[in-house]
Each structure stands twice: as structure tokens, then as C-alpha cells.
Write a protein that holds these residues in place. Sequence first.
Motif, short mmCIF file in Angstrom:
data_model
loop_
_atom_site.label_atom_id
_atom_site.label_comp_id
_atom_site.label_asym_id
_atom_site.label_seq_id
_atom_site.Cartn_x
_atom_site.Cartn_y
_atom_site.Cartn_z
N GLU A 406 0.82 -1.20 0.00
CA GLU A 406 0.00 0.00 0.00
C GLU A 406 0.86 1.26 0.00
OE1 GLU A 406 -3.10 0.07 2.88
OE2 GLU A 406 -3.96 1.91 2.03
N GLU A 410 0.72 4.12 -2.81
CA GLU A 410 0.50 5.53 -2.49
C GLU A 410 1.66 6.39 -2.98
OE1 GLU A 410 -2.22 7.03 -1.55
OE2 GLU A 410 -3.24 5.10 -1.48
N ARG A 413 1.11 6.86 -6.57
CA ARG A 413 0.00 7.78 -6.81
C ARG A 413 0.47 9.23 -6.70
NH1 ARG A 413 -5.25 7.02 -5.58
NH2 ARG A 413 -4.94 5.55 -3.89
N TRP A 414 1.27 9.47 -5.67
CA TRP A 414 1.70 10.84 -5.40
C TRP A 414 3.00 11.19 -6.15
CZ3 TRP A 414 -1.26 14.34 -2.84
CH2 TRP A 414 -2.35 13.83 -2.13
#
Lengths: 423, 51, 207
Positions: A406, A410, A413-414
Motif C-alpha cells: 500500500e 500511495e 499515486r503521489w
Amino acid sequence: MTETQNQRLAAINCTNCGSALPALAGHRAKALVCSYCGSVMDRHDDYKVLARYRNMERPYGPFTLGMRGEVLGVPHTIVGIVGVAARIWGEDYPWTNYQLYSPTHGYSWLTWNDGHLTHSRKTREMPNLVPNSQFVPKSTFGAAGRTFKMFEQYNARINYIEGELTWVPKLGDQTRVMEAIDPPYGYAVAMGENETEFEMSSYLDQQATLASFGVEDSWTKPFGIHAIQPFEPGALHTGLSRAAMMFVPITAAISLGLLVLGGGKTIAQGQIDNPAAGGSLAFPVTATNRLVSIKIKTNVSNSWAWYDMSLTHEESDETIAEFDGGVEYYYGRDSDGSWTEGSNEAVFRFKPPAKGAYRIAVEGIEKGSDNRPMSIVVREKVMLVRYMVGMFILSLVLAASMWFREKQFEAKRWGEDGSDDDD
Amino acid sequence: MMTRVFLVVFTMMTGGATYASVYGIGGETSAIAKSIRSGSGGRVGYIGGVK
Amino acid sequence: MSFDDGFNCPNCGAELSCKLRHSKMVACEYCESTVLLEDETVRKVGKSGVMAEEPSLFVLGREIIHKDESFLPVGQARFGYANGWWDEFWAIGGDGQGVWVSVDEGEIAIERPYPITVTFNPDALTVGSSVILKDERFRITEADTATCKALRGEFPEPIRIGQTYRYWHLSGERARIVTLEYSDGEFQASEGVWVDPYLIRSSNVAA
């Protein structure tokens, strides 16, 4: 009202070029853009031509006007297409917005972006933000009952228009957009020249949505990670890590229990003063199928001792095993400080095939051995902790793997995973 | 559903590990195990003197 | 005579019933008459018009739920305006009180009566201008003229087919809406919120 019904079934002829155009939207759609000649007509003023954009290139995307399918459980029709591009750090990122119409739910957008599909709709639930507040990545605000994290801001520019749209668009129109996320939901503030609009968006299952609209399966799979894409590790990993999470404390507790209680019971101890001359120790075993441990200890110091040993069941006079083993222990000091190597203890375990007296014997020592006295301690009903520690570690790794995955998702994603481009 | 399946698998594995730990399945020291497998076990005879 | 027990259409004699105690008008589903309910009498006042079937989340007699609040539509009035039409549903809220639900292609607002004492010059109310009502600031987002086209069910006030009035949507912070209506020299107002159709639970979604 009968007029709208007729429009829904009929086609409209472009008032500029005469081409038949599908009439799919309801009465609130203001503009119709001809798919052939690029004329923008006013639906609320007898399809008067307001502007004309020639040679627009239809953007890449799986949908065409008139397609029907379900989004968020509601049937919608594709009534318009708007090509948009954002300029972020000097690079153009294009996506395609499809104007959706539902007679019960009104007008909304289906967006195709790098193979990802999202749905967005206008909301009147405004954010609890200070007006004109600065964009600060990852800062949060509340809206529509959720907490959103600011994700990015960009200028979106319209480069293609077609079909029925809720406003009269102009090619080249720019909107300043601030996007915030709470996957699988997003919240956008779009600041146009005259007004600011607020939008709620949801991440859609690409395959299910394409299938619902009857689109062939040959379209590209989503690539990269979308801003509002939820972290979905799949049932296998989820189930495994959830089960593992439950077993982390269980295996830890049993491991600790075994460590404390697994030492067993001392049944014999003795010493062989001169191992070179041989010697032995008898011990009574009361339980079969439980481990017996034989610990030998010789106080070697910068030396070693290696023994030929045998294990015999006294009653049957049967030799269980003939084996060799020993100890070595070295220590010293170097540039890194003091060091030690080896141990002056060694443990041998076996599972007794029968009850009764056994004997561990030293038959001789290897040439060069340090012939110091050797002490022996025998324990029975010994329990091993290693398997349970193994389970504990396995559980811990599996449980933690989800967390790491995860974190990685993330970071991607960022855009914090170190790669400039995650395509 | 999947969670339940894995729960069962893990329960079995943990149970197995507990059983192995308590009863020392495969717990023989390699030296002794090797000796038994290599066939030196079974040699009859009394070795060494009693201390 | 008590309206609670049901009564008959003065035009065709069919049995009519009211779900709401303070209903003032009922449309007869048999003869398309609208019937006015006055203290002890019923009186035919007009026609109910033809209501074409259109897909809708709201259907008379079928409960819908928005954010854990239920509404039962009992009356449906259809209005035409410049670009199309919309429906006003008179519905019973969970608290037993009546609300107006306006439904125009997914633009949905739930409103309750809003007593106002101020009066306006109707011609000064233009789209984009600001209005302050009871210390609350609004912007006029829509202004148009509507005509009643068809009626079904029961209503808290008499409505006439062909009746024309001007209306304004005043939008405020956090989805607030006030609707002003102007007819026969008189202003009436209702207040409420815009509602997200995707948050409405209705057995009629796939309509």
C-alpha cells in the motif's frame, strides 16, 4: 413536453451543413456541436450557429455518441464529447470527457484518462475552504461528508467538442482546476472565467463500464495509477494478509510460551573428566515421541574439541546412533574491537524410539582436540520453538507485505516513488 | 470468503507448527539423524566405560 | 363530512381520497377533473390535463429516500418553461409535513414553505444579481416563466392548468435554495436544498 420526447427519438439536421445529428440529450443541454462541420449551435435558440471550428481531431477514447450503459447503477447515454489537455510542468496530459445524460439523474461526465474511467458530477456541496486558499499538496478539507486531500492543480484547455453539451463551449477555453482526493472519490474545484464549479468524482471499474456500454474489449487497460484509484490488492493477498494479521499475536504468544516452558526436564547430568579415555552417561527416558536433548559443554578457549560419540538403548543393547560432534571457541581483538567465534556448548536432540535407559558415550576424540573435562546435561520432553517462530515470521511478513504494498501504491499515486514517469 | 479459506489454511499451518514444536517432528540433530540414516545405527556393542 | 373517509368526484362520482390532511386540491384519476376541497364541500375547479409518462425517480405513491429521510410523493404538477418542462411533486416527509420536490432532468430540490414579508420589483430580479433574505445571501441562478401543464394526485393549494407565473431560483451556500414565485401580483417563497440525485434511493432508478 412532447417536443422533448420527439427530440429524443429523432435526429437533428445541422443548420450549417445539413448532416443528420443524433438528438439524445434533454432540454437542459444548451449546445449542439456538429460532428461533421464543427458548427456550434444554440439548442435554446432554433439551433442558431454560434461558432464553427473546422478540422478538430476527435480524441482517443472508447465511446461514441448514442452509446448507452450503466454508471453508478444508473443508465446513461453518451451525448457529447470534449477533448481536454492539461499542462503540468510543461508537459501536455490529454484526456477525454464524455457528456452523459440520464433523464432521471441529469448531466454528468464519464472521463477516459490513460485507460482509467471515472465519473464526475456537479455538486453544490461546497468545501469548507477559505476562499482563494492556496493549493498545498496533501492538505485536507471537508466536503460532501468526506475529507479530501489536495492532490494537484492544473490548467485544463478544451481542444475538441462534439455533440450535445450543457453549456456553449469555446475551443481553447481554459479552466483552472484544483483536484483533491479521497479514493475512490475525488473533489474538484474548477475555476472558469466567470464562475467556479464544484465536482464530485468516483473511480469506475473500467472493464465493467466498457462492457455495460457494449464497447469491445480491445481497449487499453488502465496504466499508471489514477489520482482517485483505490488501492485494491485483490482477494488473494487481502485474505492472506488478513489471516496472517490474526496469527501474528497467536504465533508470537505460542512462541513465547514454548521458549519459557519448552525446556523440558533434566533427567541426568554428569562429567567426563578425560574424554580422550572415553566415558559415558546413562539416562532414563520416560516418554517416547518427545524430544530428548543432550547438551555437552567443554570450556575450550581459543581451541576446539571434537568427539566420536554413540547413543545406545541399554535394554535392547541397540545402538541408536554413532555420530561425531564437538565445540570450538575463539576470541580476540582486532581493529573492529573484540570478537568471539563459536561456542563451548553443543546440543544434540533425538526422538527416543522406546522408553527405558539410554547411554550417551564418548568413544574417543579427534586428534588435536583440547582434552578438557566435558560436562553433559540430558533433558527430556523438550519442545522446539523454531517451527512456531517460523510461523510467526511468516505471518509477520505476510501481514507487513500488505502494508508495504500500500505504501508503494500511495508513493506511486503521489509520484513519490522516485520515477519521473510511471507509465 | 477468501479470508475464511486462508484462515483455515493458516489454522492448519499454525496447528502443524505447534504440533511439530511440541513433539519435535524432525527435531533430531542433523549429526544423529545422519548417523541413523547412514546405517551406523544398529551396531551392537557396549562402548566406553561408565564414568 | 370528513375528507379523511374519502369522498366522491363532483364531476364523475368516482371515489377520491386524500393522503394528506391539509390537501386543498385533488385531481380525479378517472375524469381528469381537479376538485377543490373547501371546509365542508367539494367543487370541480378545472381539468387535470394529460401527463405524458417520463422516466422519473419520483412516482406517486412510491416512497423515496434521501440521506435517511423518506418522502412519499402524493401530487405531481408539470410545468412548462421556455426550454422544456419540469415536475413539482408534493410529498409527505418523514415528519408528516408536506414538501415540494422539484425535478428537472436530475436537478432536484426539496423545499418547504418560506414565509417572507419583503416584496420585490419582479423586473429587478435578474440572473446573477444578489439577494439578501433574512441575513442570508443568495445569487439568482435562474429566472423564467412557467405554465402549469398537467396535474395528478393531491395538492396543498389550488393549481390551475394554464396558470402562468414567474419564478426565480436563489442559490446560497451549501446547496441552499430559495424559490420565489410571482403570480397575480403576489410573491410566494419556499426554501430548501438542492439534492444530489445519485444519493436518492428509489425503486425507480432504472426507469
